[in-house]
Design a protein around this motif. Structure first.
Motif, short mmCIF file in Angstrom:
data_model
loop_
_atom_site.label_atom_id
_atom_site.label_comp_id
_atom_site.label_asym_id
_atom_site.label_seq_id
_atom_site.Cartn_x
_atom_site.Cartn_y
_atom_site.Cartn_z
N ASP A 179 0.33 5.98 -3.94
CA ASP A 179 0.90 5.00 -3.29
C ASP A 179 2.00 4.42 -4.44
OD1 ASP A 179 -1.43 4.29 -1.98
OD2 ASP A 179 -2.49 3.77 -3.08
N GLY A 180 2.91 5.96 -5.08
CA GLY A 180 3.77 5.96 -5.68
C GLY A 180 5.38 5.05 -4.84
N TRP A 181 6.27 5.24 -6.02
CA TRP A 181 8.18 4.47 -5.39
C TRP A 181 7.89 5.83 -4.68
CZ3 TRP A 181 11.21 7.53 -6.86
CH2 TRP A 181 11.17 7.99 -8.45
N ALA A 182 7.58 7.12 -3.86
CA ALA A 182 8.29 8.56 -3.48
C ALA A 182 7.85 8.77 -3.21
CB ALA A 182 8.70 9.65 -5.18
N ALA A 191 4.27 13.48 -4.79
CA ALA A 191 4.73 13.26 -5.38
C ALA A 191 4.84 11.52 -5.29
CB ALA A 191 6.37 13.21 -5.00
N SER A 192 4.10 10.79 -4.24
CA SER A 192 4.20 9.70 -4.64
C SER A 192 2.74 9.24 -5.37
CB SER A 192 3.18 8.94 -2.44
OG SER A 192 2.10 10.16 -2.39
N ARG A 193 1.58 10.55 -5.59
CA ARG A 193 0.81 10.05 -7.12
C ARG A 193 1.18 10.16 -8.33
NH1 ARG A 193 -4.33 10.33 -5.63
NH2 ARG A 193 -4.66 11.58 -7.55
N ILE A 194 3.03 10.59 -8.09
CA ILE A 194 2.85 11.23 -9.45
C ILE A 194 3.60 9.70 -10.43
CG2 ILE A 194 1.60 13.48 -10.00
CD1 ILE A 194 5.07 14.33 -10.04
N THR A 195 4.10 9.60 -9.25
CA THR A 195 5.58 8.17 -9.45
C THR A 195 5.41 6.15 -9.20
OG1 THR A 195 6.14 8.47 -7.26
CG2 THR A 195 6.55 9.91 -8.78
N PRO A 196 4.41 6.06 -10.85
CA PRO A 196 3.82 4.45 -10.21
C PRO A 196 4.25 4.26 -10.73
CG PRO A 196 3.61 5.93 -12.96
CD PRO A 196 4.27 6.89 -11.90
N PRO A 197 4.73 3.20 -9.62
CA PRO A 197 6.06 1.77 -10.20
C PRO A 197 6.48 1.66 -12.16
CG PRO A 197 4.13 0.55 -9.00
CD PRO A 197 3.50 1.90 -9.44
N LEU A 626 16.42 3.79 -13.64
CA LEU A 626 15.51 3.01 -13.33
C LEU A 626 14.98 3.43 -12.23
CD1 LEU A 626 14.56 0.64 -16.30
CD2 LEU A 626 13.86 3.15 -15.72
N PRO A 627 13.17 3.76 -11.56
CA PRO A 627 13.27 4.33 -10.22
C PRO A 627 13.06 2.85 -9.74
CG PRO A 627 11.80 4.61 -11.93
CD PRO A 627 12.82 3.89 -12.40
N PRO A 628 13.43 3.04 -8.20
CA PRO A 628 13.82 1.78 -7.09
C PRO A 628 12.24 0.73 -7.09
CG PRO A 628 13.26 3.69 -6.10
CD PRO A 628 13.55 3.95 -7.51
N ALA A 629 12.03 -0.44 -6.98
CA ALA A 629 11.21 -1.57 -6.88
C ALA A 629 10.12 -0.61 -5.81
CB ALA A 629 11.83 -2.63 -6.01
N ALA A 630 9.14 -0.98 -6.45
CA ALA A 630 7.83 -0.71 -4.50
C ALA A 630 7.39 -2.22 -4.50
CB ALA A 630 6.43 0.01 -6.37
N MET A 642 6.19 -6.02 -10.37
CA MET A 642 6.49 -4.10 -10.68
C MET A 642 7.74 -3.42 -10.60
SD MET A 642 3.39 -3.68 -8.30
CE MET A 642 3.33 -1.42 -8.01
N SER A 643 8.44 -3.79 -10.57
CA SER A 643 9.86 -3.48 -10.28
C SER A 643 10.33 -3.21 -11.15
CB SER A 643 10.53 -4.72 -8.98
OG SER A 643 11.30 -5.60 -10.17
N ALA A 644 12.21 -2.36 -10.99
CA ALA A 644 12.78 -1.79 -11.86
C ALA A 644 14.27 -2.02 -11.19
CB ALA A 644 12.56 -0.68 -12.27
#
Length: 783
Positions: A179-182, A191-197, A626-630, A642-644
Motif C-alpha cells: 500500500d505504499g506510494w510507489a 516497491a509498494s511494500r517498502i515505500t510508506p507515505p 520528498l515522496p509524493p502524497a499518498a 500522510m502526505s509530503a
C-alpha cells in the motif's frame, strides 16, 4: 480604498500546542501507531533487543493498521507476540505464503491477528487486523544482533525510519504487493511494500519513542561511550534517549574497549557440553596484530551518488569523502571517477578508461567532484556495471582491483543490482561508504560482502574524518588474504561455516559456524600475508557462558540465511526450500517466512471496516525532495494527514505529482505516481569507452544454452559429447560466479560422470528446462 491592517497582539496568535503543517487534531489522536519502545541489553559484542509497538484505533469501526519500519540488518528476529484486552497470543513462524493465508482468514472472520514480515534485511512490515474502536493492541518483537567492531570500538546501531527509496523500472500491471506510494515495477516488484507515505515536515510528533540500552562489558575494559545524533542520559550502566525524540534517524552508540582473540563454543540448549552426540555453535574472533601495510599498486574506480536524495549535508560530506579517497592514491595507481544520477559523468580530460594517478589527473578529479550538486534520480546499476567493466578491462596482473561506492544507498532495486553485479565482481574488492542519518545499511553491507570489502557508515559531518581514516586503510591491501579454516578436535558441520574474507588492519576476523560432538578442540586460520609468507593463527576453544551465549545460535542462523538469500537474489532460485528449512529449524525470521499471531476470539463481525498504513517521519537531515502524497485515509469526513511535498516525483523520480482522490474514496492504482517510467538508459558524458557487455540474467543464459543444445541435436554422437563437455565447463564457471548454485552444480556433476550420450543428452535438456522454470517462479513477496 486603502484599509489599514492592524497587527495581532502576541497573545492573540499563539499556536495550538503541538500543531504543525497539515496537522489534524482529534480527541482520540490521528494515527494508529501510538508508541515505540526499544529496550536493548549489550553484553560484550552482542545485544539482545525487545521492540514494543502499541497501536490504537481512533476510529468508530474495526481497523487494520500497517507499519513499515526498519531493524538492524544483521539482527535475528526470534519471537513475536500480540497482546490485547488482557490476552497474549504467541506468534508462530511459518512459510510466508502460509502465514499470510492464516492471517487473511483470521481477519476476514473477525478475529484479531498480527503478522510480521521481512521485505529487506533491514525493512520489515507489521500488520495488525481487527483493532476494535478505542482499543490498544501491543506487538512485541525479540531480536539478537552482533555488534561490529573496528579500531578499538564496537557500534550499536538501531535504525528508526525507512527513508524514501528511488524505484527504477517500468510499472507492473495487476494487483499491487503493498500500500505504499510507489508502483511495483519490473526492477522492484515489491516497491509498494517498502515505500510508506511520509508525513509533512512540521507534523506534530505522532509517536512516543522510548529507547534504553543497558551495557555489560562482559569482562572487557570499557573506556568510553559515545552517542551520535541523539542526546542521551546515563543512569549507571544504562543509556536512555532523551524524551521527545522523533523516529527520524538512526540511534548510534559507540563503545570503546579492546577485543581479544577467542573461540567461544556454545552447545545447543539442553545439551551437555561433554556430550558427543549434540551440536552447537561457535564464534571465532581473531584480532590482527600490528602489521606493515604495503603500497601495492591498485586500480581504483570511485562511484559517487549525486542524486536528489543526497541534497544538503550529505552531498557536502560525499564530495569531501570522495576527494579524500582520490588524494590517498599514489603515482603507481590508476583510477577513474564516475558521478551519477540519471546520467553518468566523469572528469573532463581524464580519457576513456583508467588514468594514471598523477598529480595533474588527481587535481582534475577533485575539481570535478567540487562542482557536483545533488539532482535527478538514483540510477545506480549503470555506473556500477560501468565501474566493473573498467576494472575487468584493466588487464595488468599483480594489481589490486578496488571499487568504492559513496552513496546513501536509498534504492529499491537492491536484488536487481546484486544479481547483475555478482558475476562481474570476482577478484574485485568492493568498499561502500554510506552517508545518511537513516542509511540503507542492509544493501551497502550486502554489496560490500560480495566484493569481500568493508562497509563504512557516516551519519554526520562530525564523524567523516574518523570514517575516512578507516576507509583509507581499507582501500590499501589487506594484511592477510586467502584465508582458510582448519579444525583440530572440533567436528565442523559442512556448509555451516560463514565466509572467510580478507583480514584488514584494525578489523577483527569473525567467523561463525556449527559443530557436532563435544564442545572441545581448536581452530586454526591460515592465509598469506602482505609479504607473501604463510600466516597461521591457532585458537583453542572454551565453552562460553553468560547472557550473551543465548544469542549465538540465532546470530549464526541469521548470517547463514542472509548468505543464502544473497545467492538467491543473484539468480540461484533453487535455494528457496533450504532457506525456509533453515529459518524454521532455528526460529529466525527471513524473507521466505513470517511470524503470525492469531486470536481465537471473534471481535469484529465482517472484518476491519478501515485500513491505514502508518506514515513515517521525513528522515532527519533530508531536504526536499520528498515522496509524493499518498491517498489520504478517511472515515466519516476525518482525514489523517500522510502526505509530503509533491515535488519529489518531478525532481528525482522522473514522474509527475498525482492529485489525491476525493475524501472517502479508495486509493486506485492510478493514484500512485508512475515511478521512473521507461526512458533512455543512463549515458556517459563524452565518448564512452568500450566495455564488456553486461551479463544476462541466469534465465536468459540458460535459455541460450538450451537453444544451442537443441540446435546441435542432429550432430554425430562424438560431436555431441564434446558439446556436453564444453557445456559442463561453462555451467561450472557460471555456478562459481554466482557464489554457488546447487542446481547447476548437480547438472555439472552429472555431465562429468559420463555415460550413454543419448541418456546424457536427454537428461541435460530436462535439467536445463527445470533450471529455467525455477528462474521464472513468481516472486515470493507477491504470492
Amino acid at each position: 480604498m486603502i484599509t489599514e491592517i492592524t497587527a495581532l497582539r502576541p497573545e492573540e496568535c499563539e499556536p495550538v500546542p503541538g500543531a504543525g503543517l497539515g496537522a489534524l487534531v482529534t480527541d482520540r489522536g490521528n494515527l494508529p501507531l501510538e508508541s515505540v519502545e526499544v529496550t536493548a541489553g549489550v553484553c560484550g559484542l552482542a545485544a539482545g533487543v525487545e521492540v514494543v509497538q502499541t497501536f490504537r484505533n481512533p476510529h468508530e469501526v474495526a481497523l487494520e493498521a500497517t507499519y513499515v519500519f526498519p531493524l538492524p540488518d544483521r539482527a535475528a528476529v526470534t519471537s513475536f507476540t500480540m497482546e490485547a484486552d488482557g490476552r497474549v497470543v504467541e506468534g508462530v513462524l511459518k512459510e510466508r505464503g502460509q502465514a499470510r493465508a492464516d492471517y487473511d482468514q483470521a481477519v476476514a472472520e473477525g478475529r484479531r491477528a498480527a503478522i510480521a514480515e521481512e521485505d529487506r534485511p533491514d525493512v520489515f512490515t507489521i500488520r495488525v487486523g481487527n483493532i476494535v474502536p478505542g482499543e490498544r493492541v501491543t506487538v512485541r518483537l525479540g531480536l539478537d544482533q552482533p555488534l561490529p567492531y573496528e579500531d578499538g570500538a564496537a557500534t550499536f546501531r538501531f535504525p528508526l525510519v525507512v527513508a524514501p527509496r528511488y524505484v527504477p523500472g517500468a510499472p507492473l500491471d495487476g494487483e499491487r504487493a503493498g500500500d505504499g506510494w510507489a508502483c511495483d515495477t519490473d526492477a522492484v516488484p515489491d516497491a509498494s511494500r517498502i515505500t510508506p507515505p511520509v508525513l509533512l515536515p512540521g507534523f506534530p510528533d505522532p509517536v512516543r519513542l522510548s529507547l534504553a540500552v543497558s551495557i555489560d562489558p562482559a569482562g572487557l575494559d570499557l573506556r568510553e561511550i559515545r552517542s551520535s545524533l541523539h542526546v542521551v542520559q546515563e543512569e549507571g550502566n544504562t543509556v536512555r534517549l532523551r524524551p521527545g525524540e522523533r523516529l527520524d534517524r538512526d540511534f548510534v552508540l559507540r563503545l570503546a574497549f579492546d577485543a581479544s582473540t577467542s573461540l567461544a563454543l556454545v552447545p545447543d540448549p539442553g545439551k551437555d557440553p561433554e556430550d558427543g552426540s549434540g551440536e552447537g555453535t561457535f564464534t571465532l574472533t581473531v584480532v590482527p596484530g600490528p602489521a606493515q601495510v604495503t603500497d601495492r599498486a591498485k586500480d581504483v574506480v570511485l562511484v559517487l551518488d549525486r542524486s536528489g536524495s543526497m541534497t544538503g549535508w550529505k552531498m557536502v560530506a560525499a564530495r569531501r569523502a570522495a576527494a579524500r579517497i582520490v588524494d590517498t592514491l599514489t603515482t603507481g595507481d590508476r583510477f577513474a571517477v564516475l558521478s551519477f544520477d540519471t546520467v553518468v559523468e566523469g572528469p573532463e580530460g581524464l580519457g576513456e578508461g583508467l588514468s594514471e594517478a598523477s598529480d595533474r589527473n588527481r587535481y582534475r578529479a577533485v575539481e570535478h567532484l567540487a562542482r557536483l550538486e545533488a539532482r535527478g534520480g538514483t540510477e545506480m546499476l549503470a555506473p556500477l556495471e560501468r565501474a566493473a567493466g573498467l576494472l575487468a578491462s584493466g588487464g595488468r596482473g599483480g594489481r589490486d582491483r578496488v571499487l568504492v561506492l559513496v552513496t546513501d544507498g536509498q534504492v529499491g532495486n537492491e536484488d536487481q543490482i546484486l544479481e547483475r553485479l555478482a558475476p562481474r565482481l570476482a577478484g574485485t574488492r568492493v568498499h561502500t561508504v554510506g552517508i545518511d542519518r537513516a542509511v540503507n545499511a542492509g544493501f551497502l553491507s550486502r554489496l560490500a560482502g560480495i566484493g569481500a570489502g568493508r562497509c563504512e557508515l557516516v551519519e554526520s559531518e562530525d564523524r567523516l574524518d574518523e570514517a575516512m581514516e578507516h576507509i583509507h586503510r581499507r582501500i590499501g591491501s589487506p594484511v592477510v588474504t586467502g584465508l582458510s579454516l582448519e579444525a583440530d578436535g572440533l567436528g565442523l558441520l559442512p556448509d555451516g561455516v560463514s565466509r572467510l574474507d580478507s583480514l584488514y588492519p584494525g578489523v577483527p576476523l569473525v567467523v561463525r559456524g556449527r559443530y557436532r560432538g563435544a564442545a572441545e578442540g581448536s581452530l586454526a586460520v591460515r592465509g598469506t600475508d602482505v609479504a607473501g609468507n604463510a600466516w597461521r593463527r591457532r585458537v583453542a576453544g572454551s565453552v562460553a557462558d553468560g547472557p550473551a551465549t543465548g544469542a549465538t545460535r540465532a546470530i549464526w542462523a541469521r548470517e547463514r540465511l542472509r548468505a543464502l538469500e544473497d545467492r538467491y537474489a543473484a539468480g540461484d532460485h533453487s535455494l528457496e526450500e533450504e532457506i525456509v528449512a533453515v529459518s524454521l529449524r532455528y526460529g529466525v525470521l527471513c524473507r521466505f517466512t513470517a511470524f503470525v499471531a492469531v486470536d481465537s476470539r471473534v471481535v469484529a463481525e465482517g472484518g476491519p471496516g478501515h485500513r491505514v498504513i502508518q506514515p513515517v517521519e521525513p528522515p532527519s537531515g533530508w531536504e526536499r525532495p520528498l515522496p509524493p502524497a499518498a491517498a489520504p485515509m478517511s472515515l466519516t469526513g476525518m482525514a489523517a494527514p500522510m502526505s509530503a511535498a509533491p515535488g519529489f516525483a518531478a525532481a528525482s523520480f522522473g514522474g509527475a505529482p498525482v492529485p489525491p482522490p476525493a475524501p472517502g474514496a479508495a486509493a486506485p492504482r492510478s493514484v500512485a505516481p508512475r515511478v521512473a517510467a521507461p526512458g533512455p538508459r543512463p549515458r556517459l558524458a563524452g565518448p564512452a569507452p568500450v566495455a564488456p557487455p553486461a551479463p544476462a540474467p541466469l534465465g536468459e543464459l540458460l535459455a541460450g544454452e538450451l537453444r544451442g543444445l537443441r540446435e546441435a541435436a542432429s550432430l554425430p554422437a562424438a560431436d555431441r559429447l564434446r558439446h556436453l563437455e564444453d557445456l559442463a565447463g561453462r555451467l561450472a564457471a557460471l555456478a562459481v560466479s554466482l557464489g554457488g548454485h546447487a542446481g547447476l552444480e548437480a547438472l555439472v556433476a552429472r555431465l562429468r560422470a559420463g555415460g550413454d550420450v543419448e541418456d546424457l543428452w536427454r537428461e541435460t535438456l530436462e535439467g536445463l528446462e527445470e533450471l529455467g522454470r525455477t528462474g521464472k517462479r513468481r516472486s515470493f513477496w507477491r504470492r
